[in-house]
Scaffold this motif. Sequence first.
Motif, PDB file in Angstrom:
ATOM      1  N   ARG A 264       0.829  -1.210   0.000  1.00  8.37           N
ATOM      2  CA  ARG A 264       0.000   0.000   0.000  1.00  8.37           C
ATOM      3  C   ARG A 264       0.863   1.261   0.000  1.00  8.37           C
ATOM      4  NH1 ARG A 264      -5.398   0.960   0.675  1.00  8.37           N
ATOM      5  NH2 ARG A 264      -5.877   3.084   1.240  1.00  8.37           N
ATOM      6  N   GLY A 265       1.932   1.260   0.785  1.00  9.09           N
ATOM      7  CA  GLY A 265       2.763   2.449   0.905  1.00  9.09           C
ATOM      8  C   GLY A 265       3.632   2.707  -0.313  1.00  9.09           C
ATOM      9  N   ARG A 266       4.381   1.715  -0.751  1.00  4.82           N
ATOM     10  CA  ARG A 266       5.324   1.896  -1.856  1.00  4.82           C
ATOM     11  C   ARG A 266       4.646   1.869  -3.217  1.00  4.82           C
ATOM     12  NH1 ARG A 266       8.598  -2.675  -0.518  1.00  4.82           N
ATOM     13  NH2 ARG A 266       8.571  -3.035  -2.737  1.00  4.82           N
ATOM     14  N   LYS A 267       3.693   1.001  -3.377  1.00  3.42           N
ATOM     15  CA  LYS A 267       3.066   0.824  -4.694  1.00  3.42           C
ATOM     16  C   LYS A 267       1.704   1.499  -4.799  1.00  3.42           C
ATOM     17  CE  LYS A 267       6.101  -2.308  -6.235  1.00  3.42           C
ATOM     18  NZ  LYS A 267       7.044  -2.013  -7.267  1.00  3.42           N
ATOM     19  N   GLY A 268       1.129   1.891  -3.671  1.00  3.75           N
ATOM     20  CA  GLY A 268      -0.192   2.494  -3.703  1.00  3.75           C
ATOM     21  C   GLY A 268      -1.276   1.494  -4.066  1.00  3.75           C
ATOM     22  N   VAL A 269      -1.040   0.227  -3.762  1.00  4.93           N
ATOM     23  CA  VAL A 269      -1.978  -0.834  -4.108  1.00  4.93           C
ATOM     24  C   VAL A 269      -2.729  -1.246  -2.847  1.00  4.93           C
ATOM     25  CG1 VAL A 269      -2.196  -3.193  -4.996  1.00  4.93           C
ATOM     26  CG2 VAL A 269      -0.509  -1.639  -5.984  1.00  4.93           C
ATOM     27  N   ASP A 270      -4.050  -1.128  -2.889  1.00  2.34           N
ATOM     28  CA  ASP A 270      -4.876  -1.506  -1.744  1.00  2.34           C
ATOM     29  C   ASP A 270      -5.291  -2.979  -1.853  1.00  2.34           C
ATOM     30  OD1 ASP A 270      -6.814  -1.521  -3.720  1.00  2.34           O
ATOM     31  OD2 ASP A 270      -7.934   0.167  -2.903  1.00  2.34           O
ATOM     32  N   ALA A 271      -6.197  -3.404  -0.977  1.00  2.00           N
ATOM     33  CA  ALA A 271      -6.616  -4.812  -0.936  1.00  2.00           C
ATOM     34  C   ALA A 271      -7.228  -5.264  -2.252  1.00  2.00           C
ATOM     35  CB  ALA A 271      -7.583  -5.041   0.218  1.00  2.00           C
ATOM     36  N   GLU A 272      -8.072  -4.421  -2.856  1.00  3.32           N
ATOM     37  CA  GLU A 272      -8.675  -4.798  -4.141  1.00  3.32           C
ATOM     38  C   GLU A 272      -7.607  -4.875  -5.238  1.00  3.32           C
ATOM     39  OE1 GLU A 272     -11.725  -1.815  -4.495  1.00  3.32           O
ATOM     40  OE2 GLU A 272     -13.264  -3.239  -3.810  1.00  3.32           O
ATOM     41  N   GLY A 273      -6.666  -3.948  -5.202  1.00  2.00           N
ATOM     42  CA  GLY A 273      -5.569  -3.985  -6.158  1.00  2.00           C
ATOM     43  C   GLY A 273      -4.732  -5.243  -5.997  1.00  2.00           C
ATOM     44  N   PHE A 274      -4.500  -5.628  -4.743  1.00  2.00           N
ATOM     45  CA  PHE A 274      -3.759  -6.862  -4.496  1.00  2.00           C
ATOM     46  C   PHE A 274      -4.514  -8.060  -5.050  1.00  2.00           C
ATOM     47  CE2 PHE A 274      -3.077 -10.633  -1.862  1.00  2.00           C
ATOM     48  CZ  PHE A 274      -1.754 -10.883  -2.214  1.00  2.00           C
ATOM     49  N   GLN A 275      -5.832  -8.055  -4.882  1.00  2.14           N
ATOM     50  CA  GLN A 275      -6.645  -9.144  -5.415  1.00  2.14           C
ATOM     51  C   GLN A 275      -6.493  -9.226  -6.938  1.00  2.14           C
ATOM     52  OE1 GLN A 275     -10.643  -8.637  -3.891  1.00  2.14           O
ATOM     53  NE2 GLN A 275     -11.140 -10.758  -4.337  1.00  2.14           N
ATOM     54  N   ILE A 276      -6.474  -8.091  -7.591  1.00  3.37           N
ATOM     55  CA  ILE A 276      -6.305  -8.051  -9.044  1.00  3.37           C
ATOM     56  C   ILE A 276      -4.915  -8.556  -9.435  1.00  3.37           C
ATOM     57  CG2 ILE A 276      -6.127  -6.488 -11.037  1.00  3.37           C
ATOM     58  CD1 ILE A 276      -8.385  -4.828  -9.607  1.00  3.37           C
ATOM     59  N   LEU A 277      -3.884  -8.094  -8.739  1.00  2.00           N
ATOM     60  CA  LEU A 277      -2.523  -8.570  -9.024  1.00  2.00           C
ATOM     61  C   LEU A 277      -2.411 -10.074  -8.788  1.00  2.00           C
ATOM     62  CD1 LEU A 277      -0.422  -5.692  -7.444  1.00  2.00           C
ATOM     63  CD2 LEU A 277      -0.668  -6.220  -9.881  1.00  2.00           C
ATOM     64  N   SER A 278      -3.055 -10.551  -7.733  1.00  5.74           N
ATOM     65  CA  SER A 278      -3.038 -11.994  -7.445  1.00  5.74           C
ATOM     66  C   SER A 278      -3.727 -12.776  -8.554  1.00  5.74           C
ATOM     67  CB  SER A 278      -3.723 -12.278  -6.110  1.00  5.74           C
ATOM     68  OG  SER A 278      -2.978 -11.717  -5.060  1.00  5.74           O
ATOM     69  N   ALA A 279      -4.773 -12.206  -9.141  1.00  7.39           N
ATOM     70  CA  ALA A 279      -5.458 -12.867 -10.263  1.00  7.39           C
ATOM     71  C   ALA A 279      -4.514 -12.990 -11.456  1.00  7.39           C
ATOM     72  CB  ALA A 279      -6.724 -12.107 -10.641  1.00  7.39           C
ATOM     73  N   PHE A 280      -3.718 -11.948 -11.704  1.00  8.35           N
ATOM     74  CA  PHE A 280      -2.728 -12.033 -12.782  1.00  8.35           C
ATOM     75  C   PHE A 280      -1.700 -13.120 -12.488  1.00  8.35           C
ATOM     76  CE2 PHE A 280      -4.105  -7.789 -14.203  1.00  8.35           C
ATOM     77  CZ  PHE A 280      -4.083  -7.970 -15.581  1.00  8.35           C
ATOM     78  N   ILE A 281      -1.215 -13.169 -11.265  1.00  6.52           N
ATOM     79  CA  ILE A 281      -0.234 -14.196 -10.904  1.00  6.52           C
ATOM     80  C   ILE A 281      -0.847 -15.581 -11.059  1.00  6.52           C
ATOM     81  CG2 ILE A 281       1.116 -15.145  -8.978  1.00  6.52           C
ATOM     82  CD1 ILE A 281       1.568 -12.183  -8.107  1.00  6.52           C
ATOM     83  N   LEU A 282      -2.077 -15.742 -10.593  1.00 11.27           N
ATOM     84  CA  LEU A 282      -2.782 -17.015 -10.740  1.00 11.27           C
ATOM     85  C   LEU A 282      -2.939 -17.394 -12.211  1.00 11.27           C
ATOM     86  CD1 LEU A 282      -4.394 -19.313  -9.384  1.00 11.27           C
ATOM     87  CD2 LEU A 282      -6.401 -17.835  -9.505  1.00 11.27           C
ATOM     88  N   ALA A 283      -3.333 -16.436 -13.038  1.00  7.64           N
ATOM     89  CA  ALA A 283      -3.508 -16.712 -14.469  1.00  7.64           C
ATOM     90  C   ALA A 283      -2.183 -17.088 -15.127  1.00  7.64           C
ATOM     91  CB  ALA A 283      -4.113 -15.495 -15.165  1.00  7.64           C
ATOM     92  N   GLY A 284      -1.108 -16.398 -14.749  1.00  4.44           N
ATOM     93  CA  GLY A 284       0.198 -16.721 -15.315  1.00  4.44           C
ATOM     94  C   GLY A 284       0.673 -18.106 -14.917  1.00  4.44           C
ATOM     95  N   LEU A 285       0.463 -18.455 -13.658  1.00 11.48           N
ATOM     96  CA  LEU A 285       0.850 -19.797 -13.193  1.00 11.48           C
ATOM     97  C   LEU A 285      -0.014 -20.879 -13.841  1.00 11.48           C
ATOM     98  CD1 LEU A 285       1.450 -19.009  -9.420  1.00 11.48           C
ATOM     99  CD2 LEU A 285       3.186 -19.436 -11.185  1.00 11.48           C
ATOM    100  N   ALA A 286      -1.307 -20.592 -14.004  1.00 13.46           N
ATOM    101  CA  ALA A 286      -2.200 -21.558 -14.660  1.00 13.46           C
ATOM    102  C   ALA A 286      -1.774 -21.783 -16.108  1.00 13.46           C
ATOM    103  CB  ALA A 286      -3.648 -21.073 -14.599  1.00 13.46           C
ATOM    104  N   GLU A 287      -1.342 -20.720 -16.774  1.00 15.98           N
ATOM    105  CA  GLU A 287      -0.869 -20.854 -18.152  1.00 15.98           C
ATOM    106  C   GLU A 287       0.409 -21.691 -18.212  1.00 15.98           C
ATOM    107  OE1 GLU A 287      -0.545 -20.654 -22.247  1.00 15.98           O
ATOM    108  OE2 GLU A 287      -2.261 -20.329 -20.924  1.00 15.98           O
TER     109      GLU A 287
END
Length: 148
Positions: A38-61
């Motif tokens: 949150r402090g360095r990247k300005g990413v909140d909980a919803e943003g983290f959820q979105i980033l986690s979805a990208f990581i999940l999609a990349g790993l699934a691929e």
Amino acid sequence: MLNTTSDKGGVALQKNLNLVQTRLHLASKIFRFFTNLRGRKGVDAEGFQILSAFILAGLAELQRQQTKQFSQDTFVASLTATALSEMTGIPRQTVRRKLERMEKLGLVARQEDSGYVMTTYHPDLDLIHVIQTSLEASSGLSAVALTA
């Protein structure tokens, strides 16, 4: 409950996880992870959820391609705002705003087909990586695999 296994002794690691000091260390790492995100990247909980979805999609691929070993060099994840909204339960307009912010931060790039792509794996944004390295450091074991 967190189940762990290790090439050098899952029993030793499980005992280590039962130690208050180990749990405190891990909880502290996770807390710092979210605070820094949150402090360095300005990413909140919803943003983290979105980033986690990208990581999940990349790993699934990678798994779909039958890739055995994870490599940061081969990581690519592509998702649309609609897909992210469906995956996370976050309204599509909110997802779009968060994606625009992430694009400005260089975490994702917009594609021509209205999707977004993450072509760089960011270990500092991957909670699994943070937990794994924390467990390895506190247990002295390597090659820790986490399973649910």
